[in-house]
Motif scaffolding. Sequence first.
Motif, PDB file in Angstrom:
ATOM      1  N   TRP A  26      46.739  36.419  33.873  1.00  0.00           N
ATOM      2  CA  TRP A  26      46.804  37.232  35.097  1.00  0.00           C
ATOM      3  C   TRP A  26      46.376  38.681  34.811  1.00  0.00           C
ATOM      4  O   TRP A  26      45.589  39.260  35.545  1.00  0.00           O
ATOM      5  CB  TRP A  26      48.227  37.178  35.677  1.00  0.00           C
ATOM      6  N   TYR A  29      42.652  38.821  34.136  1.00  0.00           N
ATOM      7  CA  TYR A  29      41.922  38.664  35.405  1.00  0.00           C
ATOM      8  C   TYR A  29      41.919  39.970  36.180  1.00  0.00           C
ATOM      9  O   TYR A  29      40.906  40.398  36.714  1.00  0.00           O
ATOM     10  CB  TYR A  29      42.578  37.542  36.222  1.00  0.00           C
ATOM     11  N   ARG A  30      43.084  40.626  36.259  1.00  0.00           N
ATOM     12  CA  ARG A  30      43.195  41.884  36.999  1.00  0.00           C
ATOM     13  C   ARG A  30      42.340  42.974  36.350  1.00  0.00           C
ATOM     14  O   ARG A  30      41.686  43.750  37.034  1.00  0.00           O
ATOM     15  CB  ARG A  30      44.655  42.351  37.077  1.00  0.00           C
ATOM     16  N   GLN A  33      38.716  42.254  37.105  1.00  0.00           N
ATOM     17  CA  GLN A  33      38.431  42.633  38.499  1.00  0.00           C
ATOM     18  C   GLN A  33      38.244  44.138  38.611  1.00  0.00           C
ATOM     19  O   GLN A  33      37.332  44.623  39.265  1.00  0.00           O
ATOM     20  CB  GLN A  33      39.624  42.238  39.378  1.00  0.00           C
TER      21      GLN A  33
ATOM     22  N   ILE B 357      46.547  36.378  43.257  1.00  0.00           N
ATOM     23  CA  ILE B 357      45.510  37.362  42.894  1.00  0.00           C
ATOM     24  C   ILE B 357      44.758  37.905  44.110  1.00  0.00           C
ATOM     25  O   ILE B 357      44.571  37.189  45.090  1.00  0.00           O
ATOM     26  CB  ILE B 357      44.473  36.731  41.926  1.00  0.00           C
ATOM     27  N   THR B 359      41.461  38.765  46.086  1.00  0.00           N
ATOM     28  CA  THR B 359      40.075  38.287  46.020  1.00  0.00           C
ATOM     29  C   THR B 359      39.169  39.025  47.007  1.00  0.00           C
ATOM     30  O   THR B 359      37.961  39.034  46.857  1.00  0.00           O
ATOM     31  CB  THR B 359      39.991  36.775  46.327  1.00  0.00           C
ATOM     32  N   ASN B 364      43.770  38.869  49.919  1.00  0.00           N
ATOM     33  CA  ASN B 364      43.181  37.582  49.565  1.00  0.00           C
ATOM     34  C   ASN B 364      43.227  36.632  50.772  1.00  0.00           C
ATOM     35  O   ASN B 364      43.546  37.066  51.882  1.00  0.00           O
ATOM     36  CB  ASN B 364      43.860  36.974  48.324  1.00  0.00           C
TER      37      ASN B 364
END
Lengths: 37, 508
Positions: A26, A29-30, A33, B357, B359, B364
């Motif tokens: 997680w 991923y953050r 991003q 998460i 997106t 999201n």
Amino acid sequence: MKKQLTQSNADDKWLATVLALITLLWVAYRIAQFTHK
Amino acid sequence: MIKFLQQIRPRELPLAFWAIGYLEFLWQTTGPMPLPLGLFSWCVFFPLFSAVLVVQATPLWKELKSLAEEAVKSPAYFLLAGFFVLSFMFAIFSASRPPHLPQEYDAIHYQMGVPRQLLARHSLQWIGWSVADLWPMAMQWGFAPYSLAFPTVNKFPQLLLAGGVAGCLVRAARQLYPNARNRLPLLFPLFAFFSAHGVVTQLGTGMMDLPALYFLLLALCSLLDARWSSAALALAVYTATKSFHLFQIIPVLLGGTAWLWFGRSKIPPKPVFLKLVPLFALFSLLLLVRPALVSLQVAGTPLFPFGSCLMKKGEFCEPEKRPTLDRSASALLATRYVYGLGRGPSAFAQHLWRVAIPTKGVNNEYDYPLGLPWLFLVVLLAFTVARGGFTAPLIQLTLLFWLLWWFNSHQSRWLYPVLAFGFLATIPQQLRVKKSLPMLLLASAILSLISQARALRPTFALSASEIQAQESAKVRWHDDETLDSVELLYVNFPAPNHTQGDPLWILR
């Protein structure tokens, strides 16, 4: 069982590993991003 | 008097807060009230709140002190507590400002705007154009006198009940696991819930999802303490707060009845059937009677948008007006398909990760991401079920709320009951990783706090009166003296019946 659990000091390896992996995934991923913005 | 004050549990104070506000709302809308709006509510609640805290100060202080002493020994819990306090401080600042953020759209549009219009009319008759006024809004009615008591609109009711969520999470964990040797890990559900991105984004805003959750959690705490009236009233307020809540509570009550009847339970079935259920039915009836009658009168159904024109006598069931009603009902029911990725097996697998998460910018497909706590919950639930914990009633309640969400609109904020009950239900698994789990949660808590500060940035820049002036200026009068409905929270007089706006919200 509850009593044994609260008195045990060591973490459950399987559960701790899965939770640590999911946290890493997680966070990675953050960060990915964020850096792609 | 002191005995009475000692009998009130601190966690029930937000329920008393709501009840006082609800009584004033009825008073203000059904007869001439000699007092300015909100004066009665604040002047009754504030002394009650202070008196309960003073009378119960010693045990509360002891509890807080011993928890603080334990927390000092655990850096992770100490930091989590620090983030939690900071988050609530941001929220207090935000709650003192009128709602104006994009994430407060629903609050401005109807949750706070419709009660304001009813108060401006001093009447409980249907606002002759409002779709939202056909819905049960018991909780929102109880908040209105407090929010509208001062020159600028405030959101303290929402924040107080979010504080109630925190109190109930702590209390319920203690009630469910009274034998835990170390009490600090029992705070994990509290910190995990308030580290979820979606939760902190809503904290201190005008949105009503956290306050609604308070009533569910209070019902659980009161049930475990055999406080039947409190449990029944809390459950009834939750039921009478949104149209679809009835469709959640009916399966929960049916499941609960079957479990009490056939299972082995610590909760005695007799008082549940003889006290809780009849009281719940009575309170629900009282709270639902007005929205049901108005909805029947206008849309021919007691629960618009469900079952429009079941009874043919509704005002908008006449052939010339029926298309307007149908358009609004189908637009509202279509929100079920607006969010999420569908309902197939692949969508189910994907949502386990994607709910967590962002997106689309900070959002999201499920509106707001819930962050790392959602992933923790999925893992903890999976381990609980795999290790034979499926039969625990709280696990089944969590899974039932999840299942009901799956068939409802896929908005992450409607997963709050799953998060709250889920973290309480998985405490035995949390205790197996009590060293590493709070440290892992820190990653989420830091990011959520930053996100909260960023989301509230527009609020921090302006004073309450500047925001009020800015929002009031958005109320638009057209040349033909009609009004746009969007900002009716900021209109302190009855809006005309030819109010304009999105057909989703306007029946004309």
